[in-house]
Design a protein around this motif. Structure first.
Motif, short mmCIF file in Angstrom:
data_model
loop_
_atom_site.label_atom_id
_atom_site.label_comp_id
_atom_site.label_asym_id
_atom_site.label_seq_id
_atom_site.Cartn_x
_atom_site.Cartn_y
_atom_site.Cartn_z
N ARG A 41 10.59 6.46 -16.38
CA ARG A 41 9.65 5.34 -16.35
C ARG A 41 9.66 4.76 -14.94
O ARG A 41 10.70 4.73 -14.29
CB ARG A 41 10.06 4.29 -17.38
CG ARG A 41 9.95 4.85 -18.79
CD ARG A 41 10.48 3.95 -19.86
NE ARG A 41 11.85 3.52 -19.76
CZ ARG A 41 12.93 4.26 -20.07
NH1 ARG A 41 12.79 5.52 -20.39
NH2 ARG A 41 14.13 3.75 -20.02
N THR A 42 8.50 4.30 -14.52
CA THR A 42 8.39 3.73 -13.18
C THR A 42 7.63 2.41 -13.23
O THR A 42 6.83 2.18 -14.14
CB THR A 42 7.66 4.68 -12.22
OG1 THR A 42 6.35 4.89 -12.71
CG2 THR A 42 8.38 6.01 -12.08
N ALA A 43 7.92 1.58 -12.28
CA ALA A 43 7.20 0.32 -12.15
C ALA A 43 7.31 -0.15 -10.70
O ALA A 43 8.22 0.26 -9.97
CB ALA A 43 7.79 -0.74 -13.08
N ALA A 44 6.37 -0.98 -10.32
CA ALA A 44 6.44 -1.65 -9.02
C ALA A 44 6.61 -3.13 -9.30
O ALA A 44 5.94 -3.69 -10.18
CB ALA A 44 5.16 -1.40 -8.23
N TYR A 45 7.52 -3.76 -8.56
CA TYR A 45 7.77 -5.18 -8.77
C TYR A 45 8.15 -5.84 -7.46
O TYR A 45 9.14 -5.45 -6.84
CB TYR A 45 8.88 -5.38 -9.81
CG TYR A 45 9.14 -6.83 -10.15
CD1 TYR A 45 8.22 -7.55 -10.91
CD2 TYR A 45 10.28 -7.47 -9.69
CE1 TYR A 45 8.45 -8.87 -11.21
CE2 TYR A 45 10.52 -8.80 -9.99
CZ TYR A 45 9.60 -9.51 -10.76
OH TYR A 45 9.82 -10.81 -11.06
N ARG A 46 7.34 -6.78 -7.04
CA ARG A 46 7.58 -7.55 -5.81
C ARG A 46 7.94 -6.65 -4.62
O ARG A 46 8.87 -6.91 -3.88
CB ARG A 46 8.67 -8.59 -6.04
CG ARG A 46 8.26 -9.65 -7.03
CD ARG A 46 9.28 -10.74 -7.14
NE ARG A 46 8.80 -11.74 -8.10
CZ ARG A 46 9.41 -12.87 -8.33
NH1 ARG A 46 10.52 -13.17 -7.69
NH2 ARG A 46 8.94 -13.70 -9.20
N GLY A 47 7.15 -5.59 -4.48
CA GLY A 47 7.34 -4.69 -3.35
C GLY A 47 8.45 -3.67 -3.54
O GLY A 47 8.78 -2.93 -2.62
N HIS A 48 9.03 -3.57 -4.73
CA HIS A 48 10.11 -2.62 -5.00
C HIS A 48 9.62 -1.54 -5.97
O HIS A 48 8.86 -1.83 -6.89
CB HIS A 48 11.32 -3.33 -5.62
CG HIS A 48 11.91 -4.37 -4.74
ND1 HIS A 48 12.79 -4.08 -3.72
CD2 HIS A 48 11.72 -5.71 -4.71
CE1 HIS A 48 13.13 -5.19 -3.11
NE2 HIS A 48 12.49 -6.21 -3.69
N ALA A 49 10.05 -0.31 -5.75
CA ALA A 49 9.74 0.79 -6.65
C ALA A 49 10.92 0.97 -7.60
O ALA A 49 12.04 1.23 -7.17
CB ALA A 49 9.51 2.07 -5.87
N ILE A 50 10.66 0.81 -8.89
CA ILE A 50 11.70 0.93 -9.91
C ILE A 50 11.51 2.26 -10.63
O ILE A 50 10.40 2.57 -11.08
CB ILE A 50 11.62 -0.23 -10.92
CG1 ILE A 50 11.73 -1.57 -10.20
CG2 ILE A 50 12.69 -0.07 -12.00
CD1 ILE A 50 11.35 -2.75 -11.09
N VAL A 51 12.56 3.05 -10.75
CA VAL A 51 12.54 4.31 -11.50
C VAL A 51 13.72 4.29 -12.45
O VAL A 51 14.86 4.06 -12.04
CB VAL A 51 12.64 5.53 -10.56
CG1 VAL A 51 12.67 6.82 -11.37
CG2 VAL A 51 11.48 5.55 -9.56
N ASP A 76 0.83 -1.21 0.00
CA ASP A 76 0.00 0.00 0.00
C ASP A 76 0.86 1.26 0.00
O ASP A 76 0.58 2.22 -0.72
CB ASP A 76 -0.95 0.02 1.19
CG ASP A 76 -2.05 -1.04 1.08
OD1 ASP A 76 -2.35 -1.46 -0.05
OD2 ASP A 76 -2.59 -1.43 2.14
N GLU A 77 1.92 1.26 0.80
CA GLU A 77 2.83 2.41 0.85
C GLU A 77 3.55 2.58 -0.49
O GLU A 77 3.74 3.70 -0.97
CB GLU A 77 3.86 2.24 1.96
CG GLU A 77 3.26 2.31 3.36
CD GLU A 77 4.24 1.87 4.44
OE1 GLU A 77 4.14 2.41 5.55
OE2 GLU A 77 5.11 1.00 4.16
N LEU A 78 3.94 1.47 -1.09
CA LEU A 78 4.61 1.51 -2.38
C LEU A 78 3.70 2.12 -3.44
O LEU A 78 4.10 3.03 -4.16
CB LEU A 78 5.05 0.11 -2.80
CG LEU A 78 5.68 0.02 -4.18
CD1 LEU A 78 6.96 0.81 -4.25
CD2 LEU A 78 5.92 -1.44 -4.54
N TRP A 79 2.47 1.61 -3.54
CA TRP A 79 1.56 2.14 -4.55
C TRP A 79 1.24 3.60 -4.29
O TRP A 79 1.12 4.39 -5.24
CB TRP A 79 0.29 1.30 -4.61
CG TRP A 79 0.55 -0.01 -5.29
CD1 TRP A 79 0.54 -1.25 -4.72
CD2 TRP A 79 0.90 -0.22 -6.66
NE1 TRP A 79 0.86 -2.21 -5.65
CE2 TRP A 79 1.09 -1.60 -6.85
CE3 TRP A 79 1.08 0.63 -7.75
CZ2 TRP A 79 1.43 -2.15 -8.08
CZ3 TRP A 79 1.42 0.08 -8.97
CH2 TRP A 79 1.60 -1.28 -9.13
#
Length: 127
Positions: free
Chosen positions: A42-52, A4-7
């Motif tokens: 570009r951003t993505a969320a993957y397995r609880g990680h925030a990718i930028v 939830d915090e990640l999103w």
């Protein structure tokens, strides 16, 4: 950080706040050193990680800056608001199409002078 915090951190408003808070950071200020440097994020969320992923572009044609705002999506497609109904497989393909569509902005091709030429603003100007 939970999901939830990640999103919540990946919402546009939250990302804009983070970027604004770090506006003086060297990574985000790269365009200050060279007026013709553009960027895409570009951003993505993957397995609880925030990718930028931040990518910068310094494009020239015949030595002159080609100052456009480029967006690269997570699938790698390149978009440019000067040709809004198209996407491109590469930035080079985008620039080639811009030369085709806006030839007056790019001098005379092989006869173009070695020094930078003035460009019109059909392609949208700076980033």
């Amino acid at each position: 950080m939970n999901d939830d915090e990640l999103w919540a951190a990946l919402t546009p408003d939250s990302m804009n706040e983070t970027i604004a808070a770090h506006a003086d950071d060297d990574l985000l200020a790269v365009g200050d050193a060279h007026d013709h440097v553009m960027g895409s994020e570009r951003t993505a969320a993957y397995r609880g990680h925030a990718i930028v992923v931040r990518t910068t572009y310094a494009i020239t044609v015949d030595g002159a800056p080609f100052e456009i705002a480029i967006n690269v999506d997570n699938a790698g497609r390149v978009h440019y608001h000067g040709l809004p109904t198209r996407d491109f497989r590469s930035v080079i393909a985008l620039v080639k199409k811009a030369i085709d569509v806006f030839p007056d902005d790019f001098g005379h091709g092989h006869d173009a002078p070695a020094t930078p030429v003035e460009h019109g603003h059909h392609h949208g100007g700076g980033a």
